[in-house]
Write an enzyme that holds these catalytic residues in place. Sequence first.
Site, PDB file in Angstrom:
ATOM      1  N   ASP A 149      59.026  17.327  13.489  1.00 14.70           N
ATOM      2  CA  ASP A 149      59.128  18.590  14.366  1.00 14.70           C
ATOM      3  C   ASP A 149      58.143  18.597  15.468  1.00 14.70           C
ATOM      4  O   ASP A 149      58.793  19.381  16.478  1.00 14.70           O
ATOM      5  CB  ASP A 149      58.529  19.686  13.402  1.00 14.70           C
ATOM      6  CG  ASP A 149      57.178  19.713  12.786  1.00 14.70           C
ATOM      7  OD1 ASP A 149      56.526  18.770  13.268  1.00 14.70           O
ATOM      8  OD2 ASP A 149      56.781  20.550  12.477  1.00 14.70           O
ATOM      9  N   TYR A 178      53.954  21.047   0.144  1.00 15.60           N
ATOM     10  CA  TYR A 178      53.919  22.330   0.680  1.00 15.60           C
ATOM     11  C   TYR A 178      54.373  23.389  -0.363  1.00 15.60           C
ATOM     12  O   TYR A 178      55.133  24.337  -0.213  1.00 15.60           O
ATOM     13  CB  TYR A 178      54.722  22.221   1.787  1.00 15.60           C
ATOM     14  CG  TYR A 178      54.440  21.697   2.935  1.00 15.60           C
ATOM     15  CD1 TYR A 178      53.561  22.500   3.681  1.00 15.60           C
ATOM     16  CD2 TYR A 178      54.563  20.371   3.202  1.00 15.60           C
ATOM     17  CE1 TYR A 178      52.927  21.859   4.909  1.00 15.60           C
ATOM     18  CE2 TYR A 178      54.072  19.687   4.316  1.00 15.60           C
ATOM     19  CZ  TYR A 178      53.009  20.499   5.213  1.00 15.60           C
ATOM     20  OH  TYR A 178      52.431  20.125   6.252  1.00 15.60           O
ATOM     21  N   GLU A 182      48.625  16.639   3.647  1.00 17.22           N
ATOM     22  CA  GLU A 182      49.353  17.938   4.081  1.00 17.22           C
ATOM     23  C   GLU A 182      49.518  18.822   3.222  1.00 17.22           C
ATOM     24  O   GLU A 182      49.767  18.380   2.074  1.00 17.22           O
ATOM     25  CB  GLU A 182      50.385  17.601   4.854  1.00 17.22           C
ATOM     26  CG  GLU A 182      50.561  16.848   6.191  1.00 17.22           C
ATOM     27  CD  GLU A 182      51.583  16.593   7.023  1.00 17.22           C
ATOM     28  OE1 GLU A 182      52.798  17.553   6.591  1.00 17.22           O
ATOM     29  OE2 GLU A 182      51.867  15.690   7.657  1.00 17.22           O
ATOM     30  N   GLU A 211      55.775  10.132   5.752  1.00 15.59           N
ATOM     31  CA  GLU A 211      56.910  10.745   4.912  1.00 15.59           C
ATOM     32  C   GLU A 211      58.227  10.041   4.962  1.00 15.59           C
ATOM     33  O   GLU A 211      59.315  10.266   5.451  1.00 15.59           O
ATOM     34  CB  GLU A 211      57.241  12.135   5.457  1.00 15.59           C
ATOM     35  CG  GLU A 211      56.033  13.021   5.299  1.00 15.59           C
ATOM     36  CD  GLU A 211      56.238  14.699   5.279  1.00 15.59           C
ATOM     37  OE1 GLU A 211      57.388  15.141   5.859  1.00 15.59           O
ATOM     38  OE2 GLU A 211      55.758  15.333   4.732  1.00 15.59           O
TER      39      GLU A 211
HETATM   40  C1  GCB Z   1      55.519  17.461   7.179  1.00 11.64           C
HETATM   41  C2  GCB Z   1      55.413  16.469   8.371  1.00 11.64           C
HETATM   42  C3  GCB Z   1      54.619  17.100   9.448  1.00 11.64           C
HETATM   43  C4  GCB Z   1      55.315  18.640   9.814  1.00 11.64           C
HETATM   44  C5  GCB Z   1      54.947  19.404   8.600  1.00 11.64           C
HETATM   45  C6  GCB Z   1      55.546  20.840   8.618  1.00 11.64           C
HETATM   46  O1  GCB Z   1      55.603  17.274   6.218  1.00 11.64           O
HETATM   47  O2  GCB Z   1      54.433  15.456   8.237  1.00 11.64           O
HETATM   48  O3  GCB Z   1      54.742  16.496  10.798  1.00 11.64           O
HETATM   49  O4  GCB Z   1      54.662  19.429  10.938  1.00 11.64           O
HETATM   50  O5  GCB Z   1      55.471  19.038   7.453  1.00 11.64           O
HETATM   51  O6  GCB Z   1      54.769  21.835   8.960  1.00 11.64           O
HETATM   52  O7  GCB Z   1      56.821  21.112   8.200  1.00 11.64           O
END
Ligand code: GCB
Length: 608
Positions: free
Chosen positions: A166, A478, A516, A422
């Site tokens: 992204d 997430y 993350e 990832e």
């Molecule tokens: C992830 C990625 C990271 C993204 C993030 C997101 O898993 O490693 O590069 O910016 O999610 O915010 O979606």
Amino acid sequence: MSFASLYPRLTATRRIQDMCGTWDFQFDPESIGERDGWTKGLPVPTDMPVPASFADVFTDKYSREYTGDFWYFTKLFVPGEWNDGNLDIRFDSATHHATVFVNGFKVAEHSGGFLPFTANINDVVKPNAWNDVAVKVNNELSWQTLPVGEVHTLPDGTKMSAPYFDFYNYSGLQRKVRLVYTPFERIEDLSVVSHVDPSAKDAVVDYAVATSGSHDVEVVVTDESGAEVARATGKSGSITIPDVRLWQLRDAYLYTFTVRILGEDGVIDEYYDTVGVRTVEVKDNRILVNGRPVYLKGFGRHEDSNIHGRGFDPVVNKRDFENMKWMGANSFRTSHYPYAEEQLYEADREGFFVIDEVAAVGMMKSLMNFMDAATGTGKQKTYFEEESVQTETLEVHKRTLRELVDRDKRHASVCAWSLLNEPDTTVPEAVPYFKAIFDLVREIDPQARPRTYASVMMSPAGVDKTMDFADFIMLNRYQGWYINGGYPIVKGKPMMKAELEKWHELQPGKPIMFSEYGADTMAGVHKLPSVMWSEEYQVEVLKMWGEIFDSYDWIVGEQPWNLNDFQTTEGIMRVDGNKKGLFTRDRQPKMAAHWLRERWIAMPDYKF
Ligand code: GCB
């Protein structure tokens, strides 16, 4: 081992001429520059600052999104008295591919946008005169570049980048450029390995120096006051540092190792670097620094700021360190590419634990972009099933890892390597690929630092096939955002705990940290009760994670995504960038930063 890996230093025998400033710049969409003699000057140039990303200085979309070849040009005056040594132009990085010409002659070519390289110009230089320096850069992504992506073509033939990640595909000469003068017989490499016995007053540091000649070397170690504390002769050996002061997390101490090649008439070459004496290892569910278990508090980050893009900016960088210290942080990951060396030197001085990541991001086909994934057009073979990945990309990955370890191996702050972010680890084809890169890093890192990779949600415990290679586990998860976001957040905690317990069962003894987690948050949006994107909701998500982390003593760290809001490719998932920052893009705290700060300030760096 390559001379490019030594950070340029001014010493008794070395000289540096800064080449940063305003260069000529021009896009070359037809790739005609070489044919048409652009190596001698650009036909219709515009000014471009170096270092900087070119994208955000422009006001038109074509220039900002430009994908393809583009040129930098400058005139370099080379002092005549430097003609008795090596003259190298050192690019701290050129993103992503560069070909360098001096006075019309090709002097270097380099792929990989985040690591340094040098162009030796001895054979083509005009001494005591102005020299033409032209750099053709290309920012196209492919399956053989790190990071991974594609180039799409619009109906009018314009190319555009389609990254499999992204963050915005910023490019250009984003770090410093310098002319470096060194003697012909010179120091080309230095490595150090510390041995620390916590119960002893002294420590031993093994060292190895590579030079381009046969004269012997001496190594002199000075402490922070400049007093000599030890010395040795020979290209390799062990140095005992009496009454050693160790490099500790957030309590750094740095010795200076000065290396000299000694000739019959005195010093032939001199180089120095700072060295923190410390060990790092993984044992019994813990990450140990100097034998003491650490708890990592910190961030996934980006080199990203307004207008500069990914251009290195010492002011922004300083602010980031001040913000991290204010938060009580002690660590960060160089997500998702090697950062400027100045950042690592600052981390050395501040005692930050850095997980140094190579730009192996986007190695998952279904993530290539959300629309493709949704319509199924992106789903044929998975990334590691492609033959060219197993051959060409693997070679690129290995070469880049060699350059990374070469550049960063002396830094005390560099405590672990992240070999991928990832990747798709659901298929057996990932296994030999992982074996190759994990074995390589073990072989080439003199300090044998722990190796890992950031695991993606789609490869949970039981599905992932490659975690055996990692020395500790890093999870990007997430819950509360991409899964169970909003009202169903209550489902997030039990689901995550179930996965964690499975990891612990499958990989007993391996510490787990979160690299993350988080929630997009628009600064200034307040809602009672909370809704997704509000500042209140970000606090709720982080609180949920805190409760998960506090449930297990084999969780050894938390690095929310991201320190700051950052620029991304435009799309329906992002509002002028990724807003998961604890700080805004102009480095001011959101509400959650205050909450997290309280949590972290109360938590010691050596927690257990
Ligand atoms: C992830 C990625 C990271 C993204 C993030 C997101 O898993 O490693 O590069 O910016 O999610 O915010 O979606």
